[in-house]
Design a protein around this motif. Structure first.
Motif, PDB file in Angstrom:
ATOM      1  N   ALA A 138      99.209 -50.582 -28.225  1.00 11.82           N
ATOM      2  CA  ALA A 138      99.939 -50.442 -29.490  1.00 11.82           C
ATOM      3  C   ALA A 138     100.306 -48.985 -29.742  1.00 11.82           C
ATOM      4  O   ALA A 138     101.420 -48.688 -30.213  1.00 11.82           O
ATOM      5  CB  ALA A 138      99.091 -50.983 -30.634  1.00 11.82           C
ATOM      6  N   GLU A 139      99.403 -48.070 -29.438  1.00 12.34           N
ATOM      7  CA  GLU A 139      99.697 -46.647 -29.623  1.00 12.34           C
ATOM      8  C   GLU A 139     100.831 -46.199 -28.714  1.00 12.34           C
ATOM      9  O   GLU A 139     101.698 -45.413 -29.124  1.00 12.34           O
ATOM     10  CB  GLU A 139      98.447 -45.814 -29.350  1.00 12.34           C
ATOM     11  CG  GLU A 139      97.408 -45.878 -30.442  1.00 12.34           C
ATOM     12  CD  GLU A 139      96.286 -44.887 -30.225  1.00 12.34           C
ATOM     13  OE1 GLU A 139      95.642 -44.503 -31.213  1.00 12.34           O
ATOM     14  OE2 GLU A 139      96.039 -44.496 -29.054  1.00 12.34           O
ATOM     15  N   VAL A 140     100.817 -46.687 -27.483  1.00 11.32           N
ATOM     16  CA  VAL A 140     101.900 -46.332 -26.564  1.00 11.32           C
ATOM     17  C   VAL A 140     103.240 -46.826 -27.095  1.00 11.32           C
ATOM     18  O   VAL A 140     104.245 -46.109 -27.082  1.00 11.32           O
ATOM     19  CB  VAL A 140     101.623 -46.892 -25.148  1.00 11.32           C
ATOM     20  CG1 VAL A 140     102.864 -46.780 -24.265  1.00 11.32           C
ATOM     21  CG2 VAL A 140     100.450 -46.160 -24.504  1.00 11.32           C
ATOM     22  N   THR A 194      96.894 -39.901 -28.451  1.00 13.45           N
ATOM     23  CA  THR A 194      95.501 -39.459 -28.591  1.00 13.45           C
ATOM     24  C   THR A 194      95.417 -38.043 -29.144  1.00 13.45           C
ATOM     25  O   THR A 194      94.462 -37.712 -29.862  1.00 13.45           O
ATOM     26  CB  THR A 194      94.745 -39.544 -27.262  1.00 13.45           C
ATOM     27  OG1 THR A 194      95.438 -38.803 -26.254  1.00 13.45           O
ATOM     28  CG2 THR A 194      94.590 -40.977 -26.820  1.00 13.45           C
ATOM     29  N   ALA A 195      96.412 -37.210 -28.850  1.00 10.80           N
ATOM     30  CA  ALA A 195      96.421 -35.865 -29.422  1.00 10.80           C
ATOM     31  C   ALA A 195      96.648 -35.918 -30.933  1.00 10.80           C
ATOM     32  O   ALA A 195      96.141 -35.074 -31.672  1.00 10.80           O
ATOM     33  CB  ALA A 195      97.502 -35.017 -28.760  1.00 10.80           C
ATOM     34  N   PRO A 226      89.824 -39.105 -31.085  1.00 11.12           N
ATOM     35  CA  PRO A 226      88.986 -40.251 -31.437  1.00 11.12           C
ATOM     36  C   PRO A 226      87.553 -39.810 -31.715  1.00 11.12           C
ATOM     37  O   PRO A 226      87.137 -38.706 -31.337  1.00 11.12           O
ATOM     38  CB  PRO A 226      89.051 -41.141 -30.186  1.00 11.12           C
ATOM     39  CG  PRO A 226      90.220 -40.640 -29.410  1.00 11.12           C
ATOM     40  CD  PRO A 226      90.333 -39.191 -29.715  1.00 11.12           C
ATOM     41  N   PRO A 227      86.752 -40.664 -32.357  1.00 12.73           N
ATOM     42  CA  PRO A 227      85.347 -40.327 -32.620  1.00 12.73           C
ATOM     43  C   PRO A 227      84.524 -40.480 -31.342  1.00 12.73           C
ATOM     44  O   PRO A 227      83.847 -41.485 -31.128  1.00 12.73           O
ATOM     45  CB  PRO A 227      84.939 -41.334 -33.696  1.00 12.73           C
ATOM     46  CG  PRO A 227      85.829 -42.514 -33.444  1.00 12.73           C
ATOM     47  CD  PRO A 227      87.142 -41.948 -32.968  1.00 12.73           C
ATOM     48  N   VAL A 249      88.057 -35.255 -19.654  1.00 14.64           N
ATOM     49  CA  VAL A 249      88.279 -36.388 -18.747  1.00 14.64           C
ATOM     50  C   VAL A 249      89.709 -36.877 -18.884  1.00 14.64           C
ATOM     51  O   VAL A 249      90.419 -37.099 -17.889  1.00 14.64           O
ATOM     52  CB  VAL A 249      87.281 -37.525 -19.034  1.00 14.64           C
ATOM     53  CG1 VAL A 249      87.609 -38.755 -18.189  1.00 14.64           C
ATOM     54  CG2 VAL A 249      85.847 -37.071 -18.761  1.00 14.64           C
ATOM     55  N   GLU A 250      90.166 -37.041 -20.106  1.00 12.55           N
ATOM     56  CA  GLU A 250      91.525 -37.525 -20.337  1.00 12.55           C
ATOM     57  C   GLU A 250      92.560 -36.579 -19.739  1.00 12.55           C
ATOM     58  O   GLU A 250      93.499 -37.011 -19.054  1.00 12.55           O
ATOM     59  CB  GLU A 250      91.779 -37.669 -21.835  1.00 12.55           C
ATOM     60  CG  GLU A 250      93.217 -38.090 -22.156  1.00 12.55           C
ATOM     61  CD  GLU A 250      93.498 -38.128 -23.642  1.00 12.55           C
ATOM     62  OE1 GLU A 250      93.622 -39.230 -24.185  1.00 12.55           O
ATOM     63  OE2 GLU A 250      93.586 -37.036 -24.245  1.00 12.55           O
TER      64      GLU A 250
END
Length: 213
Positions: free
Chosen positions: A79-81, A54-55, A106-107, A115-116
């Motif tokens: 999939a990203e992981v 996500t970064a 992300p948008p 939060v993340e």
């Protein structure tokens, strides 16, 4: 995010939280990397890979991943992981250190980054028994965002509806109904679906929250 709400303080907090997490995970033994996190189906290594992904993401990269996953958010995250998780957790951690100060994502409203940082920071540290004291004012801001965001986009509005959330370590009170009181971080974790944090709360509202998925 509310109109006119300042956003410039979000990234410095997120960057500091990323750096603190990287330091906390430095030197973790191989066995402890496979510790189940508070995030369902992910271990500690998976959560770090997710934070790395996500970064590094951008709105375009996020949308491409979502399309490839046929608009299944969980599948896109998985999939990203897979893409970012290295065979050696130390290599994943080293890659994470290269993105500590990135400001892409992300948008989504910028408060989602708070939060993340706080929820996934707890997802990792709590099972590992690592003490942590995130900035309460920023956690309170994340909680305010989480409780007004739809469950459909990862928020907690439905999860805490009809319950008065009262932070015992700040002056924050949100909602109405039977009270659930506890540390502001624990309230955020409950609003994000981390049921283990219910044990930190007191009051008649806890039973209401415990009866929800």
């Amino acid at each position: 995010m509310r109109r006119g709400e300042p956003t410039d303080e979000v990234w410095p907090v997120v960057h500091a939280e990323r750096a603190a997490l990287a330091d906390d995970l430095e030197g973790l033994s191989p066995a402890r990397w496979s510790t189940p996190s508070l995030c369902a189906a992910w271990d500690v290594h998976d959560v770090l890979a997710h934070l790395l992904a996500t970064a590094r993401t951008t709105p375009l990269r996020f949308l491409r991943g979502l399309v490839a996953a046929r608009f299944d958010f969980d599948a896109a995250n998985a999939a990203e992981v897979r893409d970012e998780r290295r065979a050696d957790p130390a290599d994943t951690l080293a890659a994470f250190r290269t993105v500590l100060t990135r400001t892409s994502g992300p948008p989504a409203p910028r408060d989602t980054r708070l939060v993340e940082a706080f929820v996934h920071g707890a997802d990792v540290r709590r099972p590992l028994g690592i003490p942590w004291a995130p900035p309460r004012a920023a956690v309170a801001r994340a909680l305010r965002f989480q409780v007004r965001s739809s469950d459909a986009v990862g928020g907690g509005r439905g999860r805490v509806a009809g319950v008065r959330l009262a932070a015992s370590d700040t002056d924050l009170v949100l909602g109405s109904g039977p009270v659930a009181e506890g540390p502001v971080l624990s309230l955020l974790l409950v609003a994000a679906g981390r049921r283990s944090a219910l044990a930190d709360l007191t009051g008649p509202g806890v039973a209401v929250l415990a009866g929800r998925p």
